[in-house]
Write a protein that holds these residues in place. Structure first.
Motif, PDB file in Angstrom:
ATOM      1  N   VAL A  56       5.395   8.636  -8.825  1.00 29.69           N
ATOM      2  CA  VAL A  56       4.557   7.436  -8.964  1.00 29.69           C
ATOM      3  C   VAL A  56       3.561   7.264 -10.406  1.00 29.69           C
ATOM      4  CG1 VAL A  56       3.856   7.576  -6.461  1.00 29.69           C
ATOM      5  CG2 VAL A  56       2.196   8.689  -8.415  1.00 29.69           C
ATOM      6  N   ARG A  60      -1.935   4.906 -10.383  1.00 32.52           N
ATOM      7  CA  ARG A  60      -2.111   5.245  -9.072  1.00 32.52           C
ATOM      8  C   ARG A  60      -1.937   6.196  -8.877  1.00 32.52           C
ATOM      9  NH1 ARG A  60       2.524   3.919  -4.695  1.00 32.52           N
ATOM     10  NH2 ARG A  60       2.543   3.820  -2.983  1.00 32.52           N
ATOM     11  N   TYR A  64      -5.347   8.179  -6.399  1.00 34.53           N
ATOM     12  CA  TYR A  64      -4.936   8.989  -5.297  1.00 34.53           C
ATOM     13  C   TYR A  64      -6.126  10.147  -4.863  1.00 34.53           C
ATOM     14  CZ  TYR A  64      -0.475   7.235  -3.176  1.00 34.53           C
ATOM     15  OH  TYR A  64       0.181   6.783  -3.697  1.00 34.53           O
TER      16      TYR A  64
END
Length: 388
Positions: A56, A60, A64
């Motif tokens: 990723v 992103r 998280y």
């Protein structure tokens, strides 16, 4: 009921339900590689995950990390306990092992309300899904199949949505049976709001479960991803009314990929709400019309649907030779015994014997030297099957 997973593992998985969206295969791969506690540590320790959490983009990954730092799993576990529920995760004795078929898209864990054992119930369960804006026919069929499955000892699993889902749940509940609702939100969130009473009844009589942590609300993508859990938990999926673009067909396709049975209930070919079902039936789907046919397909040896046939007519009970003699008589007028014998492919004596038997049963009449078919009165049907 949920013993098995280590406390640290359970706490980490509960936290990760706040971090990873349902079906996130990147997150599933990380879980497999680092374990739940290891993955949570990588996400919450500054710089620890750089170069290790691959697949990723950095933006992103930052998302998280932000969610991981904000997660308070102790609070979520306390919330579900206060609701009389629990958090079930891999390693627990209650974890349904068929969910492992989803691979890296397997749920991190499941938040569950209701007293029955999820693993035991999932061993004998069928999904019944379909259109939210269903017709009265669709609602009737869903309720009938839900009730019939419940009466046969099957657990009816669906998504608690309006339309077919709600009808299937209500059918199972009305029969005093078992039903499971898989939500696309937290187990403490009532959605749709119009099903507050229904979801409350399912909590009391069955199970309500979700991948999302308490308080989370549904989104369009979460509804779609929820369907893979419905498909994986059950032995087969029945679709009752669905358009070409339908979440129910997503469930059916998920079931097919997982090697589960896929079934469809046919409807009018002029109805757009049946178009998706008919497309399914043109492929790998199996046509079913009631709970008995569903149970026959997904059940064990001996769970057979009753044989279906039209009404038995008196002439169906005739032995083959008598039937041939009867067919040799002309539709109008009469014929002599030798002529009838030739038509039936037998001897005149045998034909005469059968003609007298047919006369006694009311099929034929004798007029002079000829024989003709009797009038419209119903022949006697007390003869024994297969013989004169």
């Amino acid at each position: 009921m949920t013993s098995g997973a280590r406390p640290a593992e359970r706490l980490a998985r509960a936290a990760l339900t706040r971090v990873l969206e349902p079906g996130d295969e990147h997150g599933g791969r990380w879980l497999r590689e680092f374990g739940a506690t290891g993955l949570l540590a990588l996400l919450t320790s500054p710089g620890a995950g750089r170069g290790r959490l691959t697949g990723v983009g950095e933006q992103r990954l930052d998302g998280y990390r932000a969610r991981a730092l904000a997660a308070v799993p102790e609070r979520d576990l306390a919330t579900v306990t206060r609701l009389g529920g629990r958090f079930v995760c891999p390693g627990d004795t209650e974890w349904p092992s068929q969910l492992d078929d989803l691979g890296d898209a397997r749920p991190i864990g499941l938040w569950v309300r209701g007293s029955p054992d999820l693993r035991i119930w999932s061993l004998r369960s069928v999904a019944v899904v379909g259109a939210r804006a269903c017709t009265s026919y669709g609602a009737h069929m869903a309720a009938s199949i839900g009730a019939g499955l419940a009466e046969r000892g099957w657990v009816v699993t669906s998504g608690a949505a309006f339309g077919v889902d709600g009808a299937a749940h209500r059918g199972a509940l009305a029969s005093g049976g078992a039903t499971v609702a898989v939500l696309a939100c937290g187990v403490d969130v009532v959605y749709p709001r119009g099903h507050a009473e229904l979801i409350g009844r399912i909590v009391e009589q069955g199970l309500v479960l979700a991948e999302l942590a308490p308080g989370d609300h549904p989104t369009r993508s979460r509804f779609v991803l929820r369907n893979r859990v419905i498909a994986a938990l059950t032995r087969g999926t029945v679709v009752v009314e669905a358009e070409y673009r339908s979440g129910s067909l997503v469930t059916a396709r998920d079931a097919q990929r997982l090697g589960r049975f896929t079934m469809g209930v046919p409807g009018p070919v002029t109805s757009g709400l049946s178009a998706g079902v008919h497309e399914l039936l043109r492929g790998e789907g199996v046509l079913v019309t009631d709970a008995a046919e569903v149970a026959e397909l997904v059940g064990d040896i001996g769970e057979l649907a009753p044989c279906r046939r039209g009404p038995v007519l008196p002439r169906d009970l005739l032995d083959p030779l008598s039937a041939r003699v009867l067919e040799a008589l002309p539709a109008r007028g009469s014929a002599a015994g030798p002529e009838i014998a030739r038509g039936a492919g037998t001897t005149p004596d045998e034909a005469l014997a059968r003609l007298y038997e047919l006369h006694s049963l009311g099929f034929v009449e004798r007029h002079g030297g000829g024989w003709q078919l009797a009038g419209p009165a119903t022949p006697a049907v007390t003869m024994r099957r297969g013989g004169a």
